[in-house]
Design an enzyme around this catalytic site. Structure first.
Site, PDB file in Angstrom:
ATOM      1  N   ASP A   1      -9.394 -12.048  10.483  1.00 56.31           N
ATOM      2  CA  ASP A   1      -9.116 -10.833  10.969  1.00 56.31           C
ATOM      3  C   ASP A   1      -8.103 -10.512  12.018  1.00 56.31           C
ATOM      4  OD1 ASP A   1     -11.030 -11.608  13.069  1.00 56.31           O
ATOM      5  OD2 ASP A   1     -12.018  -9.880  13.066  1.00 56.31           O
TER       6      ASP A   1
ATOM      7  N   LYS B   1     -24.379  -0.118   5.985  1.00 53.01           N
ATOM      8  CA  LYS B   1     -25.133  -0.877   6.890  1.00 53.01           C
ATOM      9  C   LYS B   1     -26.268  -0.033   7.492  1.00 53.01           C
ATOM     10  CE  LYS B   1     -23.176  -3.323  10.092  1.00 53.01           C
ATOM     11  NZ  LYS B   1     -22.070  -3.781  11.020  1.00 53.01           N
TER      12      LYS B   1
ATOM     13  N   GLU C   1      -7.081  -8.701   6.911  1.00 53.61           N
ATOM     14  CA  GLU C   1      -8.555  -7.978   6.515  1.00 53.61           C
ATOM     15  C   GLU C   1      -8.090  -6.479   6.294  1.00 53.61           C
ATOM     16  OE1 GLU C   1     -12.669  -8.411   8.946  1.00 53.61           O
ATOM     17  OE2 GLU C   1     -11.562  -6.465   9.565  1.00 53.61           O
TER      18      GLU C   1
ATOM     19  N   LEU D   1       0.750  -1.323  -0.068  1.00 53.03           N
ATOM     20  CA  LEU D   1      -0.207  -0.091   0.085  1.00 53.03           C
ATOM     21  C   LEU D   1       0.942   1.211  -0.096  1.00 53.03           C
ATOM     22  CD1 LEU D   1      -2.671  -1.263   2.458  1.00 53.03           C
ATOM     23  CD2 LEU D   1      -3.006  -0.525   0.194  1.00 53.03           C
TER      24      LEU D   1
ATOM     25  N   ALA E   1     -17.220   6.324  11.952  1.00 50.85           N
ATOM     26  CA  ALA E   1     -17.087   5.031  12.613  1.00 50.85           C
ATOM     27  C   ALA E   1     -16.505   4.953  14.080  1.00 50.85           C
ATOM     28  CB  ALA E   1     -16.321   3.999  11.697  1.00 50.85           C
TER      29      ALA E   1
ATOM     30  N   LYS F   1     -13.450 -14.281  20.609  1.00 53.24           N
ATOM     31  CA  LYS F   1     -14.242 -14.465  19.416  1.00 53.24           C
ATOM     32  C   LYS F   1     -14.385 -15.918  19.102  1.00 53.24           C
ATOM     33  CE  LYS F   1     -14.630 -12.804  14.602  1.00 53.24           C
ATOM     34  NZ  LYS F   1     -14.243 -11.934  13.743  1.00 53.24           N
TER      35      LYS F   1
ATOM     36  N   GLU G   1     -19.506   6.101  16.239  1.00 53.33           N
ATOM     37  CA  GLU G   1     -20.448   5.160  16.499  1.00 53.33           C
ATOM     38  C   GLU G   1     -19.919   3.818  17.213  1.00 53.33           C
ATOM     39  OE1 GLU G   1     -22.751   1.523  15.556  1.00 53.33           O
ATOM     40  OE2 GLU G   1     -20.524   1.732  15.175  1.00 53.33           O
ATOM     41  N   HIS G   2     -18.612   3.788  16.977  1.00 55.51           N
ATOM     42  CA  HIS G   2     -17.772   2.419  17.922  1.00 55.51           C
ATOM     43  C   HIS G   2     -17.919   2.926  19.356  1.00 55.51           C
ATOM     44  CE1 HIS G   2     -14.538   0.321  19.490  1.00 55.51           C
ATOM     45  NE2 HIS G   2     -14.993  -0.635  18.883  1.00 55.51           N
TER      46      HIS G   2
ATOM     47  N   ARG H   1     -17.412 -16.994  21.486  1.00 54.57           N
ATOM     48  CA  ARG H   1     -18.574 -16.482  21.230  1.00 54.57           C
ATOM     49  C   ARG H   1     -19.214 -17.083  19.891  1.00 54.57           C
ATOM     50  NH1 ARG H   1     -16.519 -11.603  21.079  1.00 54.57           N
ATOM     51  NH2 ARG H   1     -16.484 -11.362  18.874  1.00 54.57           N
TER      52      ARG H   1
HETATM   53  P1  GTP Z   1     -17.288  -9.990  12.795  1.00 57.97           P
HETATM   54  O1  GTP Z   1     -15.603  -9.990  12.282  1.00 57.97           O
HETATM   55  O2  GTP Z   1     -17.350 -11.261  13.466  1.00 57.97           O
HETATM   56  O3  GTP Z   1     -17.537  -8.745  13.298  1.00 57.97           O
HETATM   57  O4  GTP Z   1     -17.966 -10.571  11.363  1.00 57.97           O
HETATM   58  P2  GTP Z   1     -17.356 -10.127   9.863  1.00 57.97           P
HETATM   59  O5  GTP Z   1     -16.177 -10.438   9.643  1.00 57.97           O
HETATM   60  O6  GTP Z   1     -18.727 -10.523   9.003  1.00 57.97           O
HETATM   61  O7  GTP Z   1     -17.571  -8.440   9.889  1.00 57.97           O
HETATM   62  P3  GTP Z   1     -17.367  -7.224   9.027  1.00 57.97           P
HETATM   63  O8  GTP Z   1     -16.785  -7.536   7.719  1.00 57.97           O
HETATM   64  O9  GTP Z   1     -19.027  -7.067   8.666  1.00 57.97           O
HETATM   65  O10 GTP Z   1     -17.002  -6.417   9.928  1.00 57.97           O
HETATM   66  C1  GTP Z   1     -15.610  -6.357  10.461  1.00 57.97           C
HETATM   67  C2  GTP Z   1     -15.126  -5.143  11.107  1.00 57.97           C
HETATM   68  O11 GTP Z   1     -15.593  -3.984  10.411  1.00 57.97           O
HETATM   69  C3  GTP Z   1     -15.444  -4.895  12.374  1.00 57.97           C
HETATM   70  O12 GTP Z   1     -14.496  -5.569  13.146  1.00 57.97           O
HETATM   71  C4  GTP Z   1     -15.466  -3.516  12.691  1.00 57.97           C
HETATM   72  O13 GTP Z   1     -13.970  -2.847  12.686  1.00 57.97           O
HETATM   73  C5  GTP Z   1     -15.751  -2.916  11.382  1.00 57.97           C
HETATM   74  N1  GTP Z   1     -17.327  -2.776  11.482  1.00 57.97           N
HETATM   75  C6  GTP Z   1     -18.289  -3.486  10.891  1.00 57.97           C
HETATM   76  N2  GTP Z   1     -19.613  -2.921  11.160  1.00 57.97           N
HETATM   77  C7  GTP Z   1     -19.594  -1.921  11.619  1.00 57.97           C
HETATM   78  C8  GTP Z   1     -20.352  -0.942  12.296  1.00 57.97           C
HETATM   79  O14 GTP Z   1     -21.501  -0.885  12.146  1.00 57.97           O
HETATM   80  N3  GTP Z   1     -19.744   0.298  13.137  1.00 57.97           N
HETATM   81  C9  GTP Z   1     -18.332   0.229  13.326  1.00 57.97           C
HETATM   82  N4  GTP Z   1     -17.870   1.455  14.062  1.00 57.97           N
HETATM   83  N5  GTP Z   1     -17.639  -0.656  12.809  1.00 57.97           N
HETATM   84  C10 GTP Z   1     -17.906  -1.871  12.082  1.00 57.97           C
HETATM   85 MG    MG Z   2     -14.166  -9.248  11.808  1.00 59.15          MG
END
Ligand code: GTP
Ligand code: MG
Length: 238
Positions: free
Chosen positions: A105, A145, A172, A54, A184, A86, A187-188, A89
């Site tokens: 990730d 989203k 990731e 990058l 973000a 994780k 929101e976080h 969970r």
């Molecule tokens: P998980 O990794 O289990 O959450 O599921 P996933 O791999 O399907 O997740 P996704 O790709 O949708 O999102 C992964 C990452 O994106 C999260 O760990 C956050 O860093 C970020 N993220 C996703 N949704 C949100 C959100 O609604 N708000 C914020 N602030 N960050 C988000």
């Molecule tokens: Mg994730």
């Protein structure tokens, strides 16, 4: 600029943290800890490879177009407690093979770009490089989203060459603009504020959704100015 959100791993540190977690089935054997550290080193290598790619792209843009598409990057390895949390969970076994098979990730890079065009050009150039694979794409910019979250998520597999050969390792990458990152972060912070009354949470969530839409409009307008002064075609109506 690359911000490292984690220091390098230390075996002694890790051993102490694993013990402190007090996992069912007792503590890990020293062999398992070594295996875990080895695995994390591979993830770290993969993360460095992608961030170097990058940086090279960013430098090339600077030389060719006098424009830095990347404002800054952040990178981190998932902490031991988040990895275990994780797996728990999701009801998955806790161990090195389970991490390899189920978590994509562990190594994460956030690429914060100046404009939306930059998000797509940088990610497309990276995705087309012949030595890495694209495992998964989630475009929350084209399809935000429900809460208003926008970013482009791509999981890459990158070969890390060890004495035993090439190990394809997932990283990731979250590509977003400064405005998306700004949104973000708040929101976080709201999501992890558990002591808020329900009505306050609902009110703030609604305001945040409005903010996401406003930021999107501002972004399109600013992108258009940027395109205009650089002689590029305009973005369609927001
Ligand atoms: P998980 O990794 O289990 O959450 O599921 P996933 O791999 O399907 O997740 P996704 O790709 O949708 O999102 C992964 C990452 O994106 C999260 O760990 C956050 O860093 C970020 N993220 C996703 N949704 C949100 C959100 O609604 N708000 C914020 N602030 N960050 C988000
Ligand atoms: Mg994730």
């Amino acid at each position: 600029v690359i911000l490292d959100r984690h220091s390098r791993l230390k075996t002694s540190d890790l051993q102490a943290r694993l013990k402190a977690l007090d996992l069912p089935g007792g503590t890990f054997t020293p062999e398992q800890v070594v295996e875990f550290v080895d695995l994390m080193q591979v993830y770290e290598g993969a993360m460095y490879e992608i961030s170097t790619k990058l940086e090279i792209l960013d430098d090339e843009f600077q030389v060719r177009f006098s424009h830095d598409p990347i404002h800054h990057m952040e990178r981190r390895l998932k902490s031991v407690s988040s990895i275990i949390g994780k797996l728990e969970r999701k009801g998955l076994p806790i161990g090195v093979n389970s991490i390899k098979d189920n978590l994509f990730d562990v190594a994460g890079i956030r690429v914060i770009c100046n404009y939306r065009d930059d998000v797509y050009s940088v990610s497309n150039y990276l995705s087309s490089q012949s030595d890495i694979q694209v495992l998964r794409v989630k475009d929350y910019i084209k399809n935000p989203k429900q809460n208003g979250y926008r970013s482009l998520h791509v999981i890459y597999a990158v070969p890390v060459f060890l004495s035993s050969g090439a190990h394809y390792t997932p990283v990731e990458v979250q590509f977003r603009t400064i405005a998306m990152d700004y949104w973000a972060s708040l929101e976080h912070a709201l999501r992890y504020k558990t002591d808020l009354p329900d009505n306050k949470l609902a009110e703030h969530s609604q305001t945040l959704l409005d903010c996401a839409r406003s930021l999107q409009n501002i972004e399109v307008q600013m992108q258009n100015i940027h395109r205009d002064i650089n002689g590029a075609p305009q973005v369609g109506e927001a």
